[in-house]
Design a protein around this motif. Structure first.
Motif, PDB file in Angstrom:
ATOM      1  N   TRP A  89      20.018 -29.713  35.950  1.00  0.00           N
ATOM      2  CA  TRP A  89      19.741 -28.599  35.036  1.00  0.00           C
ATOM      3  C   TRP A  89      20.383 -27.314  35.570  1.00  0.00           C
ATOM      4  CZ3 TRP A  89      17.000 -23.950  35.232  1.00  0.00           C
ATOM      5  CH2 TRP A  89      16.682 -23.383  33.996  1.00  0.00           C
ATOM      6  N   ASN A  90      20.250 -27.067  36.872  1.00  0.00           N
ATOM      7  CA  ASN A  90      20.858 -25.885  37.482  1.00  0.00           C
ATOM      8  C   ASN A  90      22.381 -25.947  37.435  1.00  0.00           C
ATOM      9  OD1 ASN A  90      18.519 -24.427  38.167  1.00  0.00           O
ATOM     10  ND2 ASN A  90      18.222 -25.668  39.992  1.00  0.00           N
ATOM     11  N   LEU A  91      22.936 -27.142  37.592  1.00  0.00           N
ATOM     12  CA  LEU A  91      24.387 -27.317  37.506  1.00  0.00           C
ATOM     13  C   LEU A  91      24.889 -26.946  36.108  1.00  0.00           C
ATOM     14  CD1 LEU A  91      26.977 -28.417  38.934  1.00  0.00           C
ATOM     15  CD2 LEU A  91      26.414 -30.615  37.909  1.00  0.00           C
ATOM     16  N   VAL A  92      24.159 -27.375  35.093  1.00  0.00           N
ATOM     17  CA  VAL A  92      24.533 -27.047  33.711  1.00  0.00           C
ATOM     18  C   VAL A  92      24.445 -25.539  33.499  1.00  0.00           C
ATOM     19  CG1 VAL A  92      23.873 -27.319  31.271  1.00  0.00           C
ATOM     20  CG2 VAL A  92      23.862 -29.301  32.801  1.00  0.00           C
ATOM     21  N   ARG A  93      23.360 -24.937  33.962  1.00  0.00           N
ATOM     22  CA  ARG A  93      23.213 -23.483  33.815  1.00  0.00           C
ATOM     23  C   ARG A  93      24.304 -22.726  34.566  1.00  0.00           C
ATOM     24  NH1 ARG A  93      19.072 -20.837  30.762  1.00  0.00           N
ATOM     25  NH2 ARG A  93      19.334 -19.195  32.276  1.00  0.00           N
ATOM     26  N   ALA A  94      24.669 -23.254  35.744  1.00  0.00           N
ATOM     27  CA  ALA A  94      25.696 -22.585  36.555  1.00  0.00           C
ATOM     28  C   ALA A  94      27.045 -22.573  35.839  1.00  0.00           C
ATOM     29  CB  ALA A  94      25.822 -23.274  37.908  1.00  0.00           C
ATOM     30  N   ARG A  95      27.299 -23.611  35.047  1.00  0.00           N
ATOM     31  CA  ARG A  95      28.559 -23.643  34.283  1.00  0.00           C
ATOM     32  C   ARG A  95      28.658 -22.473  33.317  1.00  0.00           C
ATOM     33  NH1 ARG A  95      27.838 -29.636  32.613  1.00  0.00           N
ATOM     34  NH2 ARG A  95      28.210 -30.633  34.590  1.00  0.00           N
ATOM     35  N   ALA A  96      27.521 -21.976  32.882  1.00  0.00           N
ATOM     36  CA  ALA A  96      27.499 -20.871  31.916  1.00  0.00           C
ATOM     37  C   ALA A  96      27.486 -19.513  32.605  1.00  0.00           C
ATOM     38  CB  ALA A  96      26.262 -21.006  31.026  1.00  0.00           C
ATOM     39  N   SER A  97      27.386 -19.531  33.911  1.00  0.00           N
ATOM     40  CA  SER A  97      27.285 -18.263  34.642  1.00  0.00           C
ATOM     41  C   SER A  97      28.505 -17.395  34.412  1.00  0.00           C
ATOM     42  CB  SER A  97      27.127 -18.517  36.141  1.00  0.00           C
ATOM     43  OG  SER A  97      25.906 -19.141  36.395  1.00  0.00           O
ATOM     44  N   LYS A  98      28.219 -16.130  34.316  1.00  0.00           N
ATOM     45  CA  LYS A  98      29.301 -15.162  34.158  1.00  0.00           C
ATOM     46  C   LYS A  98      29.489 -14.420  35.471  1.00  0.00           C
ATOM     47  CE  LYS A  98      29.906 -13.112  30.251  1.00  0.00           C
ATOM     48  NZ  LYS A  98      29.804 -12.175  29.171  1.00  0.00           N
ATOM     49  N   ASN A  99      30.363 -13.496  35.428  1.00  0.00           N
ATOM     50  CA  ASN A  99      30.589 -12.621  36.559  1.00  0.00           C
ATOM     51  C   ASN A  99      29.263 -11.977  36.971  1.00  0.00           C
ATOM     52  OD1 ASN A  99      31.272 -10.462  38.220  1.00  0.00           O
ATOM     53  ND2 ASN A  99      33.081  -9.916  37.030  1.00  0.00           N
ATOM     54  N   PRO A 100      28.918 -11.998  38.264  1.00  0.00           N
ATOM     55  CA  PRO A 100      27.646 -11.405  38.704  1.00  0.00           C
ATOM     56  C   PRO A 100      27.527  -9.918  38.384  1.00  0.00           C
ATOM     57  CG  PRO A 100      28.868 -12.348  40.561  1.00  0.00           C
ATOM     58  CD  PRO A 100      29.677 -12.565  39.338  1.00  0.00           C
ATOM     59  N   ASN A 101      28.643  -9.280  38.110  1.00  0.00           N
ATOM     60  CA  ASN A 101      28.601  -7.859  37.763  1.00  0.00           C
ATOM     61  C   ASN A 101      28.283  -7.631  36.289  1.00  0.00           C
ATOM     62  OD1 ASN A 101      29.306  -7.229  40.408  1.00  0.00           O
ATOM     63  ND2 ASN A 101      31.487  -7.378  39.943  1.00  0.00           N
ATOM     64  N   GLU A 102      28.249  -8.707  35.498  1.00  0.00           N
ATOM     65  CA  GLU A 102      27.947  -8.603  34.064  1.00  0.00           C
ATOM     66  C   GLU A 102      26.488  -8.191  33.908  1.00  0.00           C
ATOM     67  OE1 GLU A 102      28.914  -8.345  30.318  1.00  0.00           O
ATOM     68  OE2 GLU A 102      30.354  -9.238  31.674  1.00  0.00           O
ATOM     69  N   SER A 103      26.237  -7.161  33.122  1.00  0.00           N
ATOM     70  CA  SER A 103      24.880  -6.608  33.033  1.00  0.00           C
ATOM     71  C   SER A 103      24.157  -6.941  31.731  1.00  0.00           C
ATOM     72  CB  SER A 103      24.929  -5.091  33.217  1.00  0.00           C
ATOM     73  OG  SER A 103      25.723  -4.522  32.186  1.00  0.00           O
ATOM     74  N   ASP A 104      24.810  -7.567  30.784  1.00  0.00           N
ATOM     75  CA  ASP A 104      24.179  -7.862  29.500  1.00  0.00           C
ATOM     76  C   ASP A 104      23.309  -9.117  29.621  1.00  0.00           C
ATOM     77  OD1 ASP A 104      23.394  -8.211  26.915  1.00  0.00           O
ATOM     78  OD2 ASP A 104      25.403  -8.124  26.063  1.00  0.00           O
ATOM     79  N   LYS A 105      22.021  -8.910  29.899  1.00  0.00           N
ATOM     80  CA  LYS A 105      21.105 -10.034  30.127  1.00  0.00           C
ATOM     81  C   LYS A 105      20.933 -10.891  28.876  1.00  0.00           C
ATOM     82  CE  LYS A 105      18.115  -8.974  33.920  1.00  0.00           C
ATOM     83  NZ  LYS A 105      16.738  -8.930  34.351  1.00  0.00           N
ATOM     84  N   GLU A 106      20.858 -10.260  27.708  1.00  0.00           N
ATOM     85  CA  GLU A 106      20.674 -11.019  26.465  1.00  0.00           C
ATOM     86  C   GLU A 106      21.854 -11.960  26.218  1.00  0.00           C
ATOM     87  OE1 GLU A 106      19.648  -8.864  22.934  1.00  0.00           O
ATOM     88  OE2 GLU A 106      18.240  -7.592  24.035  1.00  0.00           O
ATOM     89  N   GLU A 107      23.043 -11.458  26.409  1.00  0.00           N
ATOM     90  CA  GLU A 107      24.225 -12.291  26.195  1.00  0.00           C
ATOM     91  C   GLU A 107      24.266 -13.431  27.209  1.00  0.00           C
ATOM     92  OE1 GLU A 107      29.086 -12.124  26.177  1.00  0.00           O
ATOM     93  OE2 GLU A 107      27.986 -10.237  26.122  1.00  0.00           O
ATOM     94  N   THR A 108      23.940 -13.135  28.450  1.00  0.00           N
ATOM     95  CA  THR A 108      23.925 -14.151  29.496  1.00  0.00           C
ATOM     96  C   THR A 108      22.908 -15.235  29.170  1.00  0.00           C
ATOM     97  OG1 THR A 108      24.576 -12.496  31.124  1.00  0.00           O
ATOM     98  CG2 THR A 108      23.635 -14.534  31.975  1.00  0.00           C
ATOM     99  N   GLU A 109      21.723 -14.841  28.708  1.00  0.00           N
ATOM    100  CA  GLU A 109      20.683 -15.812  28.345  1.00  0.00           C
ATOM    101  C   GLU A 109      21.109 -16.646  27.146  1.00  0.00           C
ATOM    102  OE1 GLU A 109      17.442 -18.101  28.646  1.00  0.00           O
ATOM    103  OE2 GLU A 109      18.065 -16.577  30.101  1.00  0.00           O
ATOM    104  N   LEU A 110      21.725 -16.022  26.174  1.00  0.00           N
ATOM    105  CA  LEU A 110      22.221 -16.730  24.997  1.00  0.00           C
ATOM    106  C   LEU A 110      23.270 -17.773  25.387  1.00  0.00           C
ATOM    107  CD1 LEU A 110      22.112 -16.931  21.889  1.00  0.00           C
ATOM    108  CD2 LEU A 110      23.934 -15.230  21.832  1.00  0.00           C
ATOM    109  N   ILE A 111      24.177 -17.403  26.257  1.00  0.00           N
ATOM    110  CA  ILE A 111      25.204 -18.334  26.732  1.00  0.00           C
ATOM    111  C   ILE A 111      24.552 -19.488  27.485  1.00  0.00           C
ATOM    112  CG2 ILE A 111      27.151 -18.594  28.341  1.00  0.00           C
ATOM    113  CD1 ILE A 111      27.917 -15.669  27.542  1.00  0.00           C
ATOM    114  N   GLY A 112      23.538 -19.184  28.301  1.00  0.00           N
ATOM    115  CA  GLY A 112      22.823 -20.230  29.036  1.00  0.00           C
ATOM    116  C   GLY A 112      22.145 -21.220  28.107  1.00  0.00           C
TER     117      GLY A 112
END
Length: 159
Positions: A47-70
């Motif tokens: 599950w973490n591996l799948v989520r990691a594939r969706a990870s963006k740049n750690p400097n990305e600050s848009d939490k909603e977009e990051t969660e949506l991508i996840g």
């Protein structure tokens, strides 16, 4: 243990076998010692591996977009969807976090509805309730109305 391209093990088989065996192992994280179910460890590793594939740049600050991508990534991973489907078919009360993760998938096949309802009523599974409420509430309301309409004339004839 799990490679990114899943060459080393059949993850689905390993998780289902671990559920059947119900083995608990001692784990260590720094100075914290705990016990965990092996199926939970394997499941969450993938599950973490799948989520990691969706990870963006750690400097990305848009939490909603990051969660949506996840969420989108979790929904589109066929292996994870298959693992979750097999878990939902089991007549067992598993570790709660597995159900929390499994029901993050937005919509399952109608063929699993019976299994999800079974989880709700047999194991009082609140995650199954939330899923059913979100995804098939209207279907359930119509079914209950039809049942009540069919029962109502029978009750009136008994009086």
């Amino acid at each position: 243990m799990i490679s990114e391209n899943n060459k080393y093990i059949n993850i689905q088989k390993e998780i289902l076998d671990a559920i059947a065996n119900k083995k608990i192992v001692q784990t260590h994280s720094g100075c914290i010692v705990d016990k965990e179910l092996t199926y939970s460890i394997i499941y969450h590793k993938y599950w973490n591996l799948v989520r990691a594939r969706a990870s963006k740049n750690p400097n990305e600050s848009d939490k909603e977009e990051t969660e949506l991508i996840g969420r989108k990534t979790l929904n589109e991973d066929n292996l994870l969807r298959n693992i979750n489907s097999e878990i939902l078919k089991l007549d067992e009360d598993l570790f709660w976090l597995i159900y929390d993760r499994a029901f993050e998938i937005e919509k399952y096949d109608e063929t699993l509805k019976k299994n999800i309802i079974h989880l709700l009523f047999k194991y009082n599974n609140s995650y199954a309730f939330k899923y059913l409420k979100k995804n098939i509430l209207m279907t359930l309301i119509i079914s209950i109305q039809n049942i009540l309409l069919n029962i109502s004339p029978k009750l009136n004839s008994i009086r």
